[in-house]
Design a protein around this motif. Structure first.
Motif: not given
Ligand code: CDP
Ligand code: CDP
Length: 225
Positions: A207-225
């Motif tokens: 994964l690139t740095r950006e892909e990793t950050i996007d994956t983590l952002t999606a995980m946070v969104k899922k938890v806080t939704a």
């Protein structure tokens, strides 16, 4: 949106600090690089000539030291008492003995207390080795970030040589340090590096740095939704 605590653990060079910092910026959260705190204490001990293999000597010095981490714009500033050690904490001599210092109970107690205090209000991304297991066992999101040893060493080499063109390190030196630290961090008796049972495993080898950050952002969104 609810502000949560995000715990990111994993071995050296997995990309924790880089992506944790970027994630915190995206979310408007505080970012804490706990590795820099262990490095700062180690740096100060070396500066004072304290023998780091003597636990009682290390403990008697460490208990009187205060470590402060500040994110100034893009720069990480690490202070030990009034001394700015930021420029020295990633030096090879610090990398060579930080895992030995980090294995002492007195060192861990001293720093974990401060890390927990900083997380009291939530809205924090913290990275290290024992965040999901010990420091923030109730973190709403826990991620265990990893990558192959070769890829982690390659990233470290690029990072070091970019910042220190006059002082190149070899791939072999970096691989040796990473493997040695991973072994000490995983095998130590107190708070060893391991994936928390409720942590999500994320392998960033391809994964690139950006892909990793996007994956983590999606995980946070899922938890806080
Ligand atoms: O950035 P890198 O992966 O090289 O290491 P770091 O995060 O700066 O951490 C340096 C060392 O501090 C690790 O190898 C561990 O020995 C120790 N550490 C720890 O024991 N617990 C933490 N929460 C963070 C770091
Ligand atoms: O904190 P940790 O030791 O886990 O790693 P880091 O210092 O954040 O990352 C080491 C290097 O790998 C940095 O220069 C990152 O930009 C790079 N990196 C990468 O190339 N690909 C990723 N998916 C993550 C980080």
């Amino acid at each position: 949106m609810k502000k949560i605590a995000v715990a990111i653990d994993g071995p050296a060079g997995a990309g924790k600090s880089t992506v944790a910092k970027a994630l915190a910026k995206r979310l408007g959260y505080v970012y804490l690089d706990t590795g820099s705190m262990y490095r700062a204490l180690t740096c100060e001990l070396l500066h004072r000539g304290v023998p780091v293999d003597r636990e009682e000597k290390v403990c008697s010095v460490v208990q009187n030291l205060t470590v402060e981490v500040k994110n100034d714009q893009e720069e990480l500033i690490v202070m030990v008492d009034d001394r700015d050690v930021s420029a020295h904490i990633r030096r090879p001599e610090v990398s060579a003995c930080v895992s030995q210092v980090a294995a002492y109970a007195c060192v861990r107690q001293h720093l974990v207390k401060e890390q927990q205090r900083l997380a009291e209000n939530g809205g924090i991304v913290m990275d290290g080795r024992d965040i999901g297991t010990v420091v923030l066992p109730h973190a709403e999101l826990k991620v265990f970030l990893t990558a192959s040893v070769e890829e982690r060493a390659r990233r470290r080499l690029v990072q070091w040589n970019e910042n220190h063109p006059d002082e190149p390190q070899t791939m072999a030196q970096i691989v040796q340090n990473i493997q040695e630290r991973d072994r000490k961090d995983t095998e130590r008796a107190i708070s060893p590096l391991r994936q928390a049972e409720d942590a999500i495993l994320l392998d960033t080898t391809s994964l690139t740095r950006e892909e990793t950050i996007d994956t983590l952002t999606a995980m946070v969104k899922k938890v806080t939704a």
